[in-house]
Design a protein around this motif. Structure first.
Motif, PDB file in Angstrom:
ATOM      1  N   GLY A 271     -12.890 -52.614  76.958  1.00  0.00           N
ATOM      2  CA  GLY A 271     -13.089 -52.963  78.358  1.00  0.00           C
ATOM      3  C   GLY A 271     -13.752 -54.316  78.525  1.00  0.00           C
ATOM      4  N   GLU A 272     -14.090 -54.624  79.780  1.00  0.00           N
ATOM      5  CA  GLU A 272     -14.661 -55.931  80.095  1.00  0.00           C
ATOM      6  C   GLU A 272     -16.065 -56.096  79.524  1.00  0.00           C
ATOM      7  OE1 GLU A 272     -14.538 -56.423  84.271  1.00  0.00           O
ATOM      8  OE2 GLU A 272     -12.387 -56.036  84.451  1.00  0.00           O
ATOM      9  N   GLU A 273     -16.790 -55.007  79.335  1.00  0.00           N
ATOM     10  CA  GLU A 273     -18.165 -55.076  78.863  1.00  0.00           C
ATOM     11  C   GLU A 273     -18.272 -54.782  77.373  1.00  0.00           C
ATOM     12  OE1 GLU A 273     -20.235 -52.339  81.291  1.00  0.00           O
ATOM     13  OE2 GLU A 273     -19.906 -53.447  83.150  1.00  0.00           O
ATOM     14  N   GLN A 274     -17.175 -55.036  76.625  1.00  0.00           N
ATOM     15  CA  GLN A 274     -17.140 -54.838  75.176  1.00  0.00           C
ATOM     16  C   GLN A 274     -17.482 -53.395  74.796  1.00  0.00           C
ATOM     17  OE1 GLN A 274     -16.128 -57.418  72.828  1.00  0.00           O
ATOM     18  NE2 GLN A 274     -15.403 -57.991  74.855  1.00  0.00           N
ATOM     19  N   THR A 275     -17.016 -52.463  75.588  1.00  0.00           N
ATOM     20  CA  THR A 275     -17.113 -51.044  75.281  1.00  0.00           C
ATOM     21  C   THR A 275     -15.720 -50.454  75.374  1.00  0.00           C
ATOM     22  OG1 THR A 275     -17.572 -50.518  77.602  1.00  0.00           O
ATOM     23  CG2 THR A 275     -19.474 -50.853  76.156  1.00  0.00           C
ATOM     24  N   LEU A 276     -15.580 -49.226  74.920  1.00  0.00           N
ATOM     25  CA  LEU A 276     -14.273 -48.590  74.935  1.00  0.00           C
ATOM     26  C   LEU A 276     -13.945 -48.105  76.341  1.00  0.00           C
ATOM     27  CD1 LEU A 276     -14.201 -46.566  71.588  1.00  0.00           C
ATOM     28  CD2 LEU A 276     -13.178 -48.774  72.111  1.00  0.00           C
ATOM     29  N   LEU A 277     -12.933 -48.714  76.908  1.00  0.00           N
ATOM     30  CA  LEU A 277     -12.492 -48.335  78.245  1.00  0.00           C
ATOM     31  C   LEU A 277     -11.646 -47.077  78.202  1.00  0.00           C
ATOM     32  CD1 LEU A 277     -12.158 -49.128  81.278  1.00  0.00           C
ATOM     33  CD2 LEU A 277     -10.137 -50.419  80.589  1.00  0.00           C
ATOM     34  N   GLN A 278     -10.895 -46.906  77.107  1.00  0.00           N
ATOM     35  CA  GLN A 278      -9.988 -45.774  76.965  1.00  0.00           C
ATOM     36  C   GLN A 278      -9.902 -45.409  75.501  1.00  0.00           C
ATOM     37  OE1 GLN A 278      -6.171 -46.581  78.652  1.00  0.00           O
ATOM     38  NE2 GLN A 278      -5.399 -44.498  78.448  1.00  0.00           N
ATOM     39  N   PHE A 279      -9.787 -44.122  75.211  1.00  0.00           N
ATOM     40  CA  PHE A 279      -9.719 -43.645  73.826  1.00  0.00           C
ATOM     41  C   PHE A 279      -8.576 -42.631  73.732  1.00  0.00           C
ATOM     42  CE2 PHE A 279     -11.094 -41.366  69.999  1.00  0.00           C
ATOM     43  CZ  PHE A 279     -11.469 -42.423  69.179  1.00  0.00           C
ATOM     44  N   ILE A 280      -7.561 -42.965  72.898  1.00  0.00           N
ATOM     45  CA  ILE A 280      -6.359 -42.127  72.806  1.00  0.00           C
ATOM     46  C   ILE A 280      -6.287 -41.555  71.401  1.00  0.00           C
ATOM     47  CG2 ILE A 280      -3.852 -42.092  73.022  1.00  0.00           C
ATOM     48  CD1 ILE A 280      -4.148 -44.583  74.816  1.00  0.00           C
ATOM     49  N   PRO A 281      -6.597 -40.262  71.195  1.00  0.00           N
ATOM     50  CA  PRO A 281      -6.598 -39.675  69.852  1.00  0.00           C
ATOM     51  C   PRO A 281      -5.252 -39.017  69.517  1.00  0.00           C
ATOM     52  CG  PRO A 281      -7.598 -38.164  71.394  1.00  0.00           C
ATOM     53  CD  PRO A 281      -7.134 -39.346  72.206  1.00  0.00           C
ATOM     54  N   VAL A 282      -4.963 -38.925  68.231  1.00  0.00           N
ATOM     55  CA  VAL A 282      -3.776 -38.242  67.724  1.00  0.00           C
ATOM     56  C   VAL A 282      -4.188 -37.452  66.490  1.00  0.00           C
ATOM     57  CG1 VAL A 282      -1.556 -38.568  66.565  1.00  0.00           C
ATOM     58  CG2 VAL A 282      -2.068 -39.861  68.615  1.00  0.00           C
ATOM     59  N   GLY A 283      -3.668 -36.227  66.363  1.00  0.00           N
ATOM     60  CA  GLY A 283      -3.963 -35.407  65.191  1.00  0.00           C
ATOM     61  C   GLY A 283      -4.959 -34.305  65.440  1.00  0.00           C
ATOM     62  N   LEU A 284      -5.641 -34.336  66.581  1.00  0.00           N
ATOM     63  CA  LEU A 284      -6.602 -33.288  66.927  1.00  0.00           C
ATOM     64  C   LEU A 284      -5.921 -32.209  67.747  1.00  0.00           C
ATOM     65  CD1 LEU A 284      -9.654 -35.495  67.979  1.00  0.00           C
ATOM     66  CD2 LEU A 284      -9.400 -34.230  65.833  1.00  0.00           C
ATOM     67  N   SER A 285      -6.230 -30.961  67.456  1.00  0.00           N
ATOM     68  CA  SER A 285      -5.691 -29.857  68.243  1.00  0.00           C
ATOM     69  C   SER A 285      -6.445 -29.754  69.568  1.00  0.00           C
ATOM     70  CB  SER A 285      -5.815 -28.545  67.466  1.00  0.00           C
ATOM     71  OG  SER A 285      -7.181 -28.219  67.283  1.00  0.00           O
ATOM     72  N   ASP A 286      -5.888 -28.980  70.497  1.00  0.00           N
ATOM     73  CA  ASP A 286      -6.555 -28.784  71.788  1.00  0.00           C
ATOM     74  C   ASP A 286      -7.921 -28.148  71.620  1.00  0.00           C
ATOM     75  OD1 ASP A 286      -4.353 -29.857  73.028  1.00  0.00           O
ATOM     76  OD2 ASP A 286      -3.423 -27.910  73.476  1.00  0.00           O
ATOM     77  N   GLU A 287      -8.040 -27.233  70.629  1.00  0.00           N
ATOM     78  CA  GLU A 287      -9.335 -26.592  70.397  1.00  0.00           C
ATOM     79  C   GLU A 287     -10.360 -27.593  69.880  1.00  0.00           C
ATOM     80  OE1 GLU A 287      -6.444 -25.527  69.339  1.00  0.00           O
ATOM     81  OE2 GLU A 287      -6.144 -23.711  70.542  1.00  0.00           O
ATOM     82  N   GLU A 288      -9.920 -28.491  68.975  1.00  0.00           N
ATOM     83  CA  GLU A 288     -10.839 -29.501  68.449  1.00  0.00           C
ATOM     84  C   GLU A 288     -11.264 -30.472  69.542  1.00  0.00           C
ATOM     85  OE1 GLU A 288      -9.588 -30.048  63.781  1.00  0.00           O
ATOM     86  OE2 GLU A 288      -8.216 -30.820  65.327  1.00  0.00           O
TER      87      GLU A 288
END
Length: 565
Positions: free
Chosen positions: A77-94
């Motif tokens: 993001g604009e403030e050098q932080t994570l604006l969005q995080f898109i994970p793959v490989g994790l189950s819905d329970e995790e």
């Protein structure tokens, strides 16, 4: 003889050479397959223009190419932080067990500050390792590669836990770097497409607002369209339009569109103690990662990122446009703020024009009413008065008693008509468009309400400037007395006809309620009269209940206009 026993091909390691050739052929084939997979991945990543789809496809492709168990893409993001995080490989329970996604601290923050590829055999051994959020599954091996859009770091690819237990090698790093380069092009194309689509939506929304405005729609209808289009443009889950109350001490949610709109409609926010109030007073947009105010209705409804846009310039803000997304969704971007700010400015102009048009219509109506009142006074009343004077002079010339009686009755009717027209003139000259109902309107409502219970509509006559000369305390008592008198007529009189007359004359207001019922002998009507007499006495007036010559009951209640309770 010894030469006969020597091998024909001395020092030849044929098996070893064939084995080495097989290994190199396998390596070449594996490299070929990986290059083909990379090329297919590049084509796949660039085959879609929806940004959300492109980002997820990048992560899925990267995990497949390097055989990683988990992958993620963090958008910076604009403030050098994570604006969005898109994970793959994790189950819905995790995913459900993780309290929150990383914010861009520790090792992930290092990649944001120093955008260079990073390979680790064990994440926890690195000095910048910050640990995982509560509920996050443990991970060891790590490969991080920045994704650049032109010279801008859009985000970082994070890959962990290489299958088979090995470490990510240089070839894995090279493959992901190549994919990241192609991903940057795909992201730029998707962003350009999204921006063009938003601008098209903005043009359509602006055109729709202008069309509705020119069609003569009410400001509330225009605001509903503004909220609906702003929700579409900002990809928001909820949009509110906050307008100030008359004192400008609070902002009220006048229009809401989206999930939970019914729950927030009508909510009040103090200007001096809320973010919305700060936007209203300063006239500058404000966005945040979540709703920070304790007890915020948005937080209670499960909303997180918010964007607040002033409706109008800093010197003349007319309200605040509030957009909200569900918790966990990406925050509003700089492009969102720019596009919606322009749209809000145009919406504010539309509101101003709508109010100006409404004021012009009110002014035209007032002018028409004034013209009608003037014509009634200068033309109609003068002619009726002249006719009445002629008839009065004629009465003395008529010798026949019956004819004279009829002429006198006609003169009386003309006089009553003149008084009624004057009363109508006062009504025409009264206030227009008040929020609170006028005294005349409240009297009409009471009489019509009684008509529904009586089975017939009582006659009603109002004379004088009721709405302008009768003080509010006197008006309140007058309405209470009229309500009590009509209630008595409904409950006790058994009447077939009733008349109500209200007149302002000689610094006093007079209320007459007459019916042709059974008379005033019932105890119920006498007990009600005590309340009516008490109200008159408190105002320095009188109340009288009697029986006219033709039967029935007549209540006359009169008080001076200057009386106060």
């Amino acid at each position: 003889m010894e030469s006969e026993h020597r091998p024909l091909l001395p020092n030849m390691r044929l098996d070893e050479l064939l084995a080495e050739l097989q290994v190199r052929l396998n390596a070449v084939l594996a490299t070929r397959d990986r290059v083909h997979a990379l090329l297919e991945a590049v084509v796949s990543v660039g085959s879609d223009l929806d940004l959300e789809t492109v980002l997820r496809r990048i992560v899925e492709t990267a995990t497949t190419l390097v055989d990683a168990s988990y992958g993620a893409l963090g958008v910076v993001g604009e403030e050098q932080t994570l604006l969005q995080f898109i994970p793959v490989g994790l189950s819905d329970e995790e995913i459900a067990r993780i309290e929150h996604w990383p914010h861009g601290l520790g090792l992930l923050g290092l990649l944001i500050k120093d955008a260079r590829p990073l390979r680790l055999s064990r994440i926890s051994d690195h000095a910048e390792s910050y640990g995982f959020p509560p509920g996050h599954p443990p991970m060891g091996t790590f490969l991080g590669v920045p994704v650049r859009v032109r010279d801008e770091v859009f985000g970082n690819l994070y890959l962990t836990e290489k299958r088979g237990g090995g470490d990510f090698d240089e070839e894995d790093e090279a493959v992901v770097i190549a994919l990241a380069s192609a991903a940057g092009v795909a992201v730029e194309n998707a962003r350009l497409y999204e921006e063009s689509r938003r601008r098209e939506t903005w043009l359509q929304a602006s055109s729709e607002v202008t069309t509705i405005l020119l069609s003569g729609a009410e400001p509330r209808e225009v605001l509903s369209v503004v909220a609906a289009r702003a929700r579409e443009m900002g990809d928001a889950d909820l949009v509110q339009v906050l307008l100030p109350d008359p004192s400008k001490q609070s902002l009220i949610v006048e229009v809401a569109e989206g999930d939970g709109a019914d729950e927030v409609l009508g909510t009040a926010f103090e200007v001096a103690a809320t973010l919305a109030g700060e936007v209203f007073t300063q006239g500058e947009p404000m966005s945040g990662p979540d709703t920070r105010e304790a007890g915020s209705p948005l937080r209670e409804l499960g909303y997180g990122p918010v964007l607040m846009i002033p409706l109008g310039a800093a010197s003349a803000v007319r309200g605040v446009l509030v957009l909200a997304k569900r918790s966990g969704r990406p925050r509003f971007s700089r492009i969102d703020r720019q596009v919606l700010r322009g749209f809000a400015d145009q919406a504010a102009i539309a509101l101003e024009l709508a109010e100006a048009r409404r004021d012009a219509e009110r002014l035209g109506l007032l002018e028409d009413r004034d013209r009608i009142a003037k014509d009634l006074h200068d033309v109609v009343i003068q002619r009726l008065f002249a006719t009445a004077m002629t008839l009065m002079s004629t009465v003395r010339l008529v010798d026949h008693p019956e004819a004279g009686k009829r002429l006198q009755h006609a003169v009386d009717e003309l006089d009553a008509t003149i008084r009624q027209i004057r009363s109508s003139i006062f009504a025409l000259q009264g206030p227009l468009g008040e929020v609170a109902p006028t005294l005349r309107g409240q009297i009409v409502d009471l009489v019509e309400g009684a008509g529904g219970h009586l089975g017939f509509m009582p006659g009603l006559r109002m004379e004088g400037q009721l709405d302008t000369l009768v003080p509010e305390p006197v008006a309140e008592h007058l309405l209470a007395v009229l309500r009590e008198a009509l209630s008595n007529v409904v409950r006790h009189s058994h009447a077939a006809h009733a008349e109500v007359a209200v007149e302002v004359a000689a610094d006093q207001v007079i209320l007459d309620v007459t019916d042709d019922g059974v008379g005033a002998g019932e105890s119920g009507r006498r007990s009600g009269l005590r309340n009516i007499e008490d109200r008159a006495a408190r105002l320095g007036g009188t109340a009288q209940l009697d029986t006219p010559g033709g039967g029935g009951t007549r209540l006359r209640w009169r008080v001076p206009l200057g009386s106060l309770d």
